[in-house]
Design a protein around this motif. Structure first.
Motif, PDB file in Angstrom:
ATOM      1  N   ARG A  28      45.359  35.062  40.776  1.00  0.00           N
ATOM      2  CA  ARG A  28      45.772  34.925  42.280  1.00  0.00           C
ATOM      3  C   ARG A  28      47.154  34.116  42.022  1.00  0.00           C
ATOM      4  O   ARG A  28      47.352  33.189  41.209  1.00  0.00           O
ATOM      5  CB  ARG A  28      44.714  33.962  42.873  1.00  0.00           C
ATOM      6  N   GLU A  74      44.357  48.613  44.258  1.00  0.00           N
ATOM      7  CA  GLU A  74      42.851  48.236  45.141  1.00  0.00           C
ATOM      8  C   GLU A  74      43.472  47.610  46.519  1.00  0.00           C
ATOM      9  O   GLU A  74      44.548  47.324  46.521  1.00  0.00           O
ATOM     10  CB  GLU A  74      42.070  47.104  44.427  1.00  0.00           C
ATOM     11  N   MET A  82      41.061  47.123  50.780  1.00  0.00           N
ATOM     12  CA  MET A  82      39.864  46.684  51.019  1.00  0.00           C
ATOM     13  C   MET A  82      39.047  47.741  52.256  1.00  0.00           C
ATOM     14  O   MET A  82      38.125  47.302  52.972  1.00  0.00           O
ATOM     15  CB  MET A  82      39.949  45.335  51.669  1.00  0.00           C
ATOM     16  N   GLU A  83      40.069  48.742  52.698  1.00  0.00           N
ATOM     17  CA  GLU A  83      39.350  49.542  53.845  1.00  0.00           C
ATOM     18  C   GLU A  83      39.213  50.996  53.252  1.00  0.00           C
ATOM     19  O   GLU A  83      38.478  51.755  54.054  1.00  0.00           O
ATOM     20  CB  GLU A  83      40.591  49.478  54.945  1.00  0.00           C
ATOM     21  N   ASN A 103      51.256  43.101  45.839  1.00  0.00           N
ATOM     22  CA  ASN A 103      50.936  42.024  44.863  1.00  0.00           C
ATOM     23  C   ASN A 103      50.495  42.725  43.512  1.00  0.00           C
ATOM     24  O   ASN A 103      49.641  43.945  43.463  1.00  0.00           O
ATOM     25  CB  ASN A 103      50.014  40.969  45.523  1.00  0.00           C
TER      26      ASN A 103
HETATM   27  O1  LIG Z   1      44.377  35.071  48.978  1.00  0.00           O
HETATM   28  C1  LIG Z   1      44.630  35.720  48.125  1.00  0.00           C
HETATM   29  O2  LIG Z   1      44.621  35.711  47.097  1.00  0.00           O
HETATM   30  C2  LIG Z   1      45.085  37.221  48.442  1.00  0.00           C
HETATM   31  C3  LIG Z   1      45.595  38.154  47.677  1.00  0.00           C
HETATM   32  C4  LIG Z   1      45.673  39.497  48.168  1.00  0.00           C
HETATM   33  C5  LIG Z   1      45.619  39.941  49.291  1.00  0.00           C
HETATM   34  C6  LIG Z   1      45.049  38.965  50.111  1.00  0.00           C
HETATM   35  C7  LIG Z   1      44.602  39.372  51.569  1.00  0.00           C
HETATM   36  O3  LIG Z   1      43.978  38.704  52.190  1.00  0.00           O
HETATM   37  C8  LIG Z   1      45.240  40.714  52.138  1.00  0.00           C
HETATM   38  C9  LIG Z   1      44.017  41.594  52.354  1.00  0.00           C
HETATM   39  C10 LIG Z   1      44.412  42.814  53.287  1.00  0.00           C
HETATM   40  O4  LIG Z   1      45.531  43.351  52.347  1.00  0.00           O
HETATM   41  C11 LIG Z   1      45.131  44.554  51.665  1.00  0.00           C
HETATM   42  N1  LIG Z   1      45.359  44.146  50.205  1.00  0.00           N
HETATM   43  C12 LIG Z   1      46.776  43.382  49.730  1.00  0.00           C
HETATM   44  N2  LIG Z   1      46.766  43.089  48.344  1.00  0.00           N
HETATM   45  C13 LIG Z   1      45.200  43.446  48.067  1.00  0.00           C
HETATM   46  C14 LIG Z   1      44.831  43.235  46.767  1.00  0.00           C
HETATM   47  O5  LIG Z   1      45.345  42.808  45.582  1.00  0.00           O
HETATM   48  N3  LIG Z   1      43.532  43.392  46.730  1.00  0.00           N
HETATM   49  C15 LIG Z   1      42.534  43.940  47.724  1.00  0.00           C
HETATM   50  N4  LIG Z   1      43.242  44.238  49.064  1.00  0.00           N
HETATM   51  C16 LIG Z   1      44.557  43.619  48.846  1.00  0.00           C
HETATM   52  C17 LIG Z   1      43.790  44.877  51.688  1.00  0.00           C
HETATM   53  O6  LIG Z   1      43.501  46.130  52.174  1.00  0.00           O
HETATM   54  C18 LIG Z   1      43.540  43.809  53.000  1.00  0.00           C
HETATM   55  O7  LIG Z   1      43.708  44.787  54.284  1.00  0.00           O
HETATM   56  C19 LIG Z   1      44.715  37.699  49.846  1.00  0.00           C
END
Ligand SMILES: O=C(O)c1cccc(C(=O)CC[C@H]2O[C@@H](n3cnc4c(=O)[nH]cnc43)[C@H](O)[C@@H]2O)c1
Length: 229
Positions: free
Chosen positions: A198, A167, A169-170, A193
């Motif tokens: 978390r 997964e 986010m974009e 990850n």
């Molecule tokens: O705060 C947290 O628990 C947390 C866990 C994983 C990622 C984040 C981010 O803020 C990163 C968002 C960023 O990176 C991509 N990303 C990386 N890991 C994931 C994920 O497990 N689920 C969704 N997006 C992730 C994402 O595309 C963003 O660009 C915070």
């Protein structure tokens, strides 16, 4: 090539050595590599990524040199056990996992409400060739607006999307912008990850960025032949 943040853009850029020219557009800065792809740090989340990608696509189209392909690239969460830390995932389906309505009977995707789409499909031959060149796995990559942070949410996503490997986010936002202009899309994620409870200590962002650089070094010739075919 659309990443979320500059660190991801620069990790991809390392696979395309040579001078980079910065082009400032309204709401987007495109890094044009010499003989390689144009790179865009499109922002975090599907909405900003869609808006920035649309700016870059529109500017190129108006200049009479439209892009032939949009690649969404970055780090992402991996669904265990199929997408371990540091591995690469190439999407054969890019699905918006939380675009819809919650009901007493469960989640309804927006398509079942009579609107739009929830999945974009990259060209199958391209996804397969890119995966073969880079050693990536292929499967569904989910786009979420909220990073999964519990085992219960991870299980719910697995149950609803049994082919999901990662997964981010974009991806879906970038894919919507590309589809609006008839441009094919691809998504490549390096796993930083696990998707689940978390645990900040479990993040391996540096390893994932290195995997992006290495992966794009291997898959670059495939993208090049796709763009010149
Ligand atoms: O705060 C947290 O628990 C947390 C866990 C994983 C990622 C984040 C981010 O803020 C990163 C968002 C960023 O990176 C991509 N990303 C990386 N890991 C994931 C994920 O497990 N689920 C969704 N997006 C992730 C994402 O595309 C963003 O660009 C915070």
């Amino acid at each position: 090539m659309a990443t979320a943040v500059p660190a991801e853009r620069d990790a991809v850029a390392e696979a395309f050595p040579g001078p980079v020219r910065e082009r400032e557009l309204p709401g987007a800065v495109v890094h044009e590599t010499a003989g390689g792809p144009a790179l865009l740090a499109a922002g975090v989340g599907p909405a900003l990524a869609a808006a920035s990608t649309a700016v870059a696509l529109t500017a190129a189209a108006l200049e009479g040199r439209p892009y032939g392909l949009v690649v969404c690239a970055g780090i992402g969460g991996g669904f265990a056990p199929h997408a371990p830390l540091g591995s690469l995932v190439v999407a054969d389906a890019i699905t918006a996992a939380d675009l819809g309505a919650e009901t007493a009977e469960g989640f309804l995707p927006v398509t079942e409400l009579g609107f739009g789409t929830v999945t974009h499909h990259p060209p199958a031959s391209l996804a397969e060739a890119v995966a073969a060149a880079s050693g990536a796995r292929t499967g569904t990559v989910l786009t979420v607006s909220t990073v999964t942070g519990t085992a219960a949410r991870a299980d719910a996503l697995r149950a609803r999307h049994p082919r999901a490997l990662a997964e981010g986010m974009e991806g879906f936002g970038v894919a919507e912008a590309a589809a609006a202009q008839g441009v094919p899309v691809l998504e490549v994620r390096a796993v930083s990850n696990p998707v689940g409870p978390r645990d900040r200590a479990a993040w391996r962002i540096g390893d994932a960025l290195n995997a992006l650089t290495e992966g794009f070094g291997k898959l670059a010739p495939v993208l090049e032949s796709w763009n010149t075919a």
